[in-house]
Design an enzyme around this catalytic site. Structure first.
Site, PDB file in Angstrom:
ATOM      1  N   CYS A  15      40.268  46.801  62.294  1.00 27.60           N
ATOM      2  CA  CYS A  15      41.167  47.204  63.544  1.00 27.60           C
ATOM      3  C   CYS A  15      42.677  47.901  63.403  1.00 27.60           C
ATOM      4  CB  CYS A  15      40.999  46.253  64.396  1.00 27.60           C
ATOM      5  SG  CYS A  15      42.389  44.981  64.503  1.00 27.60           S
ATOM      6  N   CYS A  18      45.516  44.852  61.718  1.00 28.63           N
ATOM      7  CA  CYS A  18      45.173  44.928  60.111  1.00 28.63           C
ATOM      8  C   CYS A  18      46.417  46.055  59.814  1.00 28.63           C
ATOM      9  CB  CYS A  18      43.738  44.921  59.789  1.00 28.63           C
ATOM     10  SG  CYS A  18      42.226  44.252  60.536  1.00 28.63           S
ATOM     11  N   CYS A  83      48.119  42.793  14.376  1.00 27.58           N
ATOM     12  CA  CYS A  83      49.467  41.514  14.843  1.00 27.58           C
ATOM     13  C   CYS A  83      49.167  41.161  15.948  1.00 27.58           C
ATOM     14  CB  CYS A  83      50.227  40.968  13.865  1.00 27.58           C
ATOM     15  SG  CYS A  83      51.627  42.420  14.549  1.00 27.58           S
ATOM     16  N   CYS A  86      51.647  44.167  17.683  1.00 26.23           N
ATOM     17  CA  CYS A  86      50.627  45.056  18.267  1.00 26.23           C
ATOM     18  C   CYS A  86      49.950  44.960  19.554  1.00 26.23           C
ATOM     19  CB  CYS A  86      48.951  44.956  17.075  1.00 26.23           C
ATOM     20  SG  CYS A  86      49.966  45.377  15.892  1.00 26.23           S
ATOM     21  N   ASP A 510      32.935  19.814  48.913  1.00 30.28           N
ATOM     22  CA  ASP A 510      32.227  20.345  50.050  1.00 30.28           C
ATOM     23  C   ASP A 510      31.058  19.158  50.484  1.00 30.28           C
ATOM     24  OD1 ASP A 510      31.288  21.828  53.113  1.00 30.28           O
ATOM     25  OD2 ASP A 510      30.035  22.869  51.265  1.00 30.28           O
TER      26      ASP A 510
END
Length: 818
Positions: A15, A18, A83, A86, A510
């Protein structure tokens, strides 16, 4: 620098409010000149100062406001990296590319994982950024799951070939040098010997060593010298000493140049072999898949390549064959070996309606399976993607190594220059040190000229310094750890979770689906106020037909199992965290009757003015037996109670005891009532209970625990209803199943679906992080010890190169021992 403008797709807005929230958050960010969020297009247009705020920080601001941004991810194979320096250069180049949210480069896998804003940056732009840094993006794999290309095998073969060519020229060099140093033979003359050594050494540098020189030149011309630059400088200086020795008092190190390059290339080959073992997890996963499928078309069976299977196709799977792709059993019964998915060795029985996982093995019976997911959507493809993403992320401790490797090569070049000047200006003062050391270190020769000693010390510094070990310390351990996890049903989404998991001191679980099986059943029915038990259950089950809650489904199933005639409810409404209300049509002797029904907690009924006193004794008794009990009110009067029990997982008590022994506290977080929750906690051995928490209150409870408890807090849930809490926790662990692992909210997913995976995850995390710390310690210790020895002239250039190669190989080998 001019201002930049970027447009970002914002996810989750529903909406105008938001849009205002996101817009306000962005506008308040320092460096943002203007922000406009359009709810119709769901897009944020932002003008900002790139010197003050980066694109990735804008994305973080959107996420802080409670929404998300649409980003896409691509994994780029990078060529030319040798290496850790790099890695740093490629990362910096990609992160500077407009539209890139984040870029992580892994030296061990030689891949870059890039998150970017679609529409803002293109793949060609990413490739160009890599090219501008002096490297290249190799051919990308197809989106559809296929066998990994032979690129890695090709690179290994090339490394082996370069190594043997180098030694083909270097072994004669060693023989000639030994004849001269040990036996005093320099036939036909010393001049000829020196010329032969130079002639043999030069092809080693220009043929198999050419890739090292090319990499060094590319890195230097792009302003980012790498490890190869040090090797190139060291071998070049060594070889040039040969011609110079013919015209000035300087010992020739031309032969030493060949030995340094040969040892360097040998180290590269051994390192590539060890990295191949570390990265075999993905190859093994890819090889698990079936190559073909037998599909039914108009009653005829055809064998087709796996790529031609489509969703909805009916497949025939015979005993001993791999199930081609994810699907559901249409007919037949069999046992299926799902160990590749879950790590569980016991076969799983499958019958009509059961889901099956692609690449698992059908053992006993003939199955007819309908394909439900193919290609990149299958379980196997998701696992490969998750492992690749985990290997492409970074562990927080890696920041130390990144800071060091970012300045390592320039610092070493500075130390080498300092060493040269030190020996040129203060050589006589340092010579007594060499005299004292020569009895212990036989390669130390104080009699050499001042120029020779200066050259030897400088070359030793260049070739002994090694950022590679630091760069490989973390990613190789992470590769092995994430691969081991995938083989045992532990899918790690990001590397940071491995480090954080070892720091966890509190685990929040939970109840439904985590501590319990998640399959509740009706166990007791109590009728009150003149009602009949069957009527109480029938009306409650009819009302609950509109709900998707596990308890509601258990009540509906209970009614159906007892052959009660259920009817669809009307005017159904779910009351979050409390229950439901509905109207149920009841056919009786007096005709059709419409009843107003409430099913839920005592609190819900009391809020609606219904007297619950008559049922409180039964309610307390049932809840004390660890049964979730709902009250049923019909037409404003309490009619009865329905008790539902969700059996606790068999392994719960043992797992929680194991966690306690590991020094971890356990907390059960549930929306269930306190009496039931505490009864389950007593059986399972939970340390603390937080009950009667509404779904939107779980995040607040996690935050409170994070403030109260020492150490990190992990949340274990089913990954669906618990998604916000999983995200809020320091580590979110989802207990999933092999047919549904794409749980975005979780950092770790346990495919097997039992709680032992939690213990295994912590064990894996601690073991992986222990390897990372060991690797970082030895890599740092090596450089801190070896570089000063080289500066003081106590290391021979050849021994220095052996030590450098050994350091990188030892780090990768140590990771493989996980």
């Amino acid at each position: 620098m001019a201002q930049k403008h970027v447009e970002v797709d914002v996810l989750g807005m529903t909406c105008a409010s938001c849009a205002r929230t996101v817009e306000r958050t962005l506008s308040r960010a320092e460096g943002v000149e203007a922000a406009n969020v359009n709810i119709a297009t769901e897009r944020a247009a932002v003008t900002f100062d790139p010197l003050v705020i980066e694109t990735s920080q804008l994305i973080q601001k959107i996420r802080e406001s409670g929404y998300d941004a649409r980003v896409e991810r691509v994994i780029l194979p990078i060529g030319g990296m040798t290496c850790a320096a790099c890695v740093r250069h490629v990362e910096r180049a990609l992160n500077k590319t407009e539209g890139v949210v984040s870029a992580n480069v892994n030296l061990a896998t030689e891949r870059a994982t890039v998150e970017y804003l679609p529409g803002v940056v293109t793949l060609d732009a990413l490739k160009q950024s890599v090219a501008d840094a002096g490297y290249e993006v190799l051919a990308l794999q197809d989106e559809v799951l296929t066998e990994e290309t032979d690129l890695e095998a090709l690179k290994l073969a090339q490394a082996r070939r370069r190594m043997w060519i180098a030694w083909g020229f270097t072994i004669p060099v060693i023989v000639i040098m030994l004849l001269h140093m040990v036996a005093g033979i320099h036939w036909p003359s010393m001049l000829v010997v020196e010329i032969v050594l130079m002639a043999l050494a030069l092809p080693v540098l220009l043929w198999p060593g050419w890739m090292t020189f090319r990499s060094a030149w590319s890195s230097v011309t792009h302003g980012s010298a790498n490890m190869d630059a040090l090797i190139a400088m060291g071998t070049s200086a060594s070889w040039i000493s040969g011609p110079l020795s013919l015209v000035m008092p300087l010992s020739s190190y031309a032969g030493v140049a060949a030995m340094i390059m040969a040892i360097h290339l040998t180290g590269r080959y051994i390192e590539a072999t060890a990295k191949g073992r570390a990265s075999q997890a993905i190859r093994k996963l890819l090889q698990l898949g079936a190559k073909t499928a037998h599909i039914l078309v108009d009653g005829q069976e055809y064998e087709v390549p796996l790529s031609q299977v489509k969703v909805g196709d009916a497949m025939i799977v015979r005993p001993g064959e791999k199930i081609p792709t994810d699907g559901v059993v249409l007919s037949g019964e069999s046992s299926v070996d799902e160990s590749m998915a879950t790590g569980e060795s016991m076969p799983v029985s499958k019958a009509e309606g059961d889901e099956v996982i692609g690449a698992t093995v059908n053992q006993t019976g003939l199955l007819r399976v309908q394909a439900t997911r193919v290609g990149a959507d299958t379980f196997l493809a998701q696992v490969v993607r998750m492992v690749e993403e985990a290997q492409g992320t970074k562990v927080p401790i890696q920041e130390f190594a990144d800071r060091v490797t970012g300045i390592f090569v320039p610092v070493v070049m500075g130390i080498a220059l300092f060493t040269l000047l030190l020996w040129v200006l203060a050589g006589p003062a340092l010579r007594p040190l060499l005299v004292a050391a020569q009895n212990v270190l036989p390669w130390v020769t104080p009699e050499l000229s001042a120029a020779t000693l200066a050259l030897a010390a400088t070359v030793s510094v260049l070739v002994i310094a090694c950022p590679c070990a630091l760069g490989l310390a973390t990613p190789t351990a992470l590769m092995v750890g994430s691969g081991l996890g995938a083989e045992n049903g532990i899918l790690i989404r990001n590397g940071a979770a491995i480090q954080t998991m070892r720091e966890v001191r509190t685990i929040v679980l939970d109840k439904t689906g985590t501590l319990t099986r998640g399959r509740p059943e009706v166990t007791d029915i109590v009728s009150l106020n003149g009602h009949v038990e069957s009527d109480v259950l029938r009306i409650a089950a009819s009302a609950e037909m509109g709900s998707e809650h596990p308890i509601a489904r258990a009540i509906v199933d209970g009614g159906r199992q007892r052959n009660l005639r259920l009817s669809e409810p009307s005017a159904f409404q779910a009351i979050e965290g409390k229950g439901i209300e509905a109207h149920v049509n009841n056919s009786g002797p007096s005709g059709e009757e419409d009843h107003a029904v409430l099913v839920g907690s005592a609190r819900l009924l009391r809020e609606r003015g219904i007297d619950t006193v008559v049922g409180e004794a039964d309610l307390a008794r049932l809840e004390g037996e660890a049964k979730t009990t709902v009250l049923v009110a019909i037409d404003g009067q309490l009619a009865g109670l329905v008790a539902v029990a969700d059996p606790i997982r068999e392994e719960a008590a043992e797992v929680l005891a194991a966690l306690r022994e590991m020094g971890i506290r356990t907390v059960m977080l549930t929306g269930d009532n306190r009496r039931t929750a505490e009864a389950i906690a007593r059986i399972a051995g939970i340390d603390r209970v937080v009950a009667e928490v509404l779904p939107d209150g779980k995040v607040a409870e996690i935050k409170r625990l994070q403030e109260e408890m020492s150490g990190a807090v992990a949340m274990i849930g089913d990954g669906i209803n618990d998604a916000p809490a999983l995200t809020q926790a320091n580590v979110g662990v989802a207990i999933g199943s092999g047919t549904d692992i794409a749980i975005e909210a979780a950092d770790i997913t346990l495919v097997r679906g039992d709680l032992w995976g939690v213990v295994n995850t912590i064990t894996l995390s601690r073991a992986t992080f222990r390897k990372i710390r060991q690797n970082l310690f030895w890599a740092s210790f090596y450089n801190l010890i070896m570089i000063p020895l080289a500066v003081l002239g106590l290391m021979h250039p050849v021994l220095a190169e052996i030590a450098m190669a050994t350091s990188s190989v030892s780090v990768v080998t140590n990771s493989n021992l996980l």
